[in-house]
Structures are given as structure tokens and as C-alpha cells.
Design a protein around this motif. Structure first.
Motif, short mmCIF file in Angstrom:
data_model
loop_
_atom_site.label_atom_id
_atom_site.label_comp_id
_atom_site.label_asym_id
_atom_site.label_seq_id
_atom_site.Cartn_x
_atom_site.Cartn_y
_atom_site.Cartn_z
N GLN A 1 0.83 -1.21 0.00
CA GLN A 1 0.00 0.00 0.00
C GLN A 1 0.85 1.25 0.00
O GLN A 1 0.55 2.23 -0.70
CB GLN A 1 -0.92 0.01 1.22
N GLN A 2 1.91 1.25 0.77
CA GLN A 2 2.78 2.42 0.84
C GLN A 2 3.47 2.69 -0.49
O GLN A 2 3.58 3.84 -0.92
CB GLN A 2 3.80 2.25 1.96
N VAL A 3 3.93 1.64 -1.14
CA VAL A 3 4.58 1.80 -2.45
C VAL A 3 3.57 2.34 -3.47
O VAL A 3 3.88 3.24 -4.25
CB VAL A 3 5.20 0.47 -2.92
N PHE A 4 2.35 1.80 -3.45
CA PHE A 4 1.31 2.26 -4.37
C PHE A 4 1.00 3.74 -4.13
O PHE A 4 0.93 4.53 -5.09
CB PHE A 4 0.05 1.41 -4.19
N LEU A 5 0.80 4.12 -2.88
CA LEU A 5 0.48 5.52 -2.57
C LEU A 5 1.63 6.46 -2.91
O LEU A 5 1.41 7.57 -3.41
CB LEU A 5 0.10 5.67 -1.10
N LEU A 6 2.85 6.04 -2.65
CA LEU A 6 4.00 6.87 -2.99
C LEU A 6 4.09 7.05 -4.51
O LEU A 6 4.37 8.16 -4.99
CB LEU A 6 5.29 6.25 -2.45
N GLY A 7 3.83 5.99 -5.26
CA GLY A 7 3.81 6.11 -6.72
C GLY A 7 2.73 7.07 -7.19
O GLY A 7 2.95 7.89 -8.09
N ALA A 8 1.54 7.01 -6.57
CA ALA A 8 0.46 7.92 -6.93
C ALA A 8 0.82 9.37 -6.60
O ALA A 8 0.51 10.28 -7.36
CB ALA A 8 -0.83 7.51 -6.23
N ILE A 9 1.47 9.58 -5.47
CA ILE A 9 1.88 10.93 -5.09
C ILE A 9 2.92 11.46 -6.06
O ILE A 9 2.89 12.64 -6.45
CB ILE A 9 2.39 10.94 -3.64
N ILE A 10 3.85 10.62 -6.49
CA ILE A 10 4.88 11.05 -7.44
C ILE A 10 4.24 11.41 -8.78
O ILE A 10 4.62 12.41 -9.40
CB ILE A 10 5.97 9.97 -7.58
N VAL A 11 3.26 10.63 -9.24
CA VAL A 11 2.55 10.96 -10.48
C VAL A 11 1.82 12.28 -10.33
O VAL A 11 1.83 13.12 -11.24
CB VAL A 11 1.58 9.83 -10.88
N ALA A 12 1.20 12.52 -9.18
CA ALA A 12 0.51 13.78 -8.95
C ALA A 12 1.49 14.96 -8.94
O ALA A 12 1.18 16.03 -9.49
CB ALA A 12 -0.26 13.73 -7.63
N CYS A 13 2.65 14.76 -8.37
CA CYS A 13 3.68 15.82 -8.40
C CYS A 13 4.13 16.10 -9.83
O CYS A 13 4.38 17.25 -10.19
CB CYS A 13 4.87 15.43 -7.54
N GLY A 14 4.22 15.07 -10.64
CA GLY A 14 4.56 15.25 -12.05
C GLY A 14 3.50 16.07 -12.76
O GLY A 14 3.82 16.90 -13.61
N SER A 15 2.23 15.86 -12.42
CA SER A 15 1.16 16.64 -13.03
C SER A 15 1.24 18.10 -12.62
O SER A 15 1.03 19.00 -13.44
CB SER A 15 -0.20 16.07 -12.64
N VAL A 16 1.56 18.35 -11.37
CA VAL A 16 1.71 19.74 -10.91
C VAL A 16 2.89 20.39 -11.61
O VAL A 16 2.81 21.55 -12.06
CB VAL A 16 1.88 19.78 -9.37
N LEU A 17 3.99 19.66 -11.73
CA LEU A 17 5.16 20.22 -12.42
C LEU A 17 4.87 20.44 -13.90
O LEU A 17 5.38 21.40 -14.49
CB LEU A 17 6.36 19.29 -12.26
N ASN A 18 4.05 19.59 -14.49
CA ASN A 18 3.66 19.75 -15.89
C ASN A 18 2.91 21.06 -16.10
O ASN A 18 2.98 21.67 -17.15
CB ASN A 18 2.81 18.57 -16.34
N TRP A 19 2.19 21.49 -15.10
CA TRP A 19 1.45 22.75 -15.17
C TRP A 19 2.34 23.92 -14.76
O TRP A 19 2.26 25.00 -15.33
CB TRP A 19 0.22 22.66 -14.25
N LEU A 20 3.19 23.72 -13.75
CA LEU A 20 3.94 24.81 -13.16
C LEU A 20 5.16 25.24 -13.97
O LEU A 20 5.42 26.44 -14.10
CB LEU A 20 4.38 24.39 -11.75
#
Length: 72
Positions: A44-63
């Protein structure tokens, strides 16, 4: 008026997407194939960390393009 501009995502965003999706894939394969390489909490922790990293990539894609446009 809203302008749409399609361009290649920044390299840092692509790196976040790739790393996050690899982590999510590892967690899903471990869960559904019953490999037993990780205990359920770590999966679960690995899955959530992967999801958080993808979300950070989306923010960086906008920023990143927004900051580059403000510099010009």
C-alpha cells in the motif's frame, strides 16, 4: 479567452510519471499475482508513494511552463 497550447511535457514531469507508474505497477503485480515479495502494508505504501509522485509530475507539468512564460 482560454488558449490551449499543446507541447511536450517537461522532462522532470516525464521522469515523475515514469517513476510513479513503475512503482504503481510493482505494487499491483505484487498484489494481484500473490508474489509475496512485500507485506500488504508495504505494498500500500509503495502504491500511494507512486500515486503521489505521479501527482507531483502533473503539478510540475502545469507549473514549469507557467514559470518559463513569466520569465520571458
Amino acid at each position: 479567452m482560454i488558449r490551449f497550447h499543446f507541447a511536450k511535457p517537461p522532462k522532470v514531469s516525464i521522469a515523475c510519471y515514469v517513476l510513479g507508474f513503475i512503482m504503481i505497477a510493482i505494487a499491483m503485480v505484487n498484489q494481484f499475482a500473490s508474489l509475496g515479495l512485500m507485506n500488504p502494508v508495504l505494498t500500500q505504501q509503495v502504491f500511494l508513494l507512486g500515486a503521489i509522485i505521479v501527482a507531483c509530475g502533473s503539478v510540475l507539468n502545469w507549473l514549469v511552463p507557467l514559470l518559463k512564460r513569466n520569465e520571458e
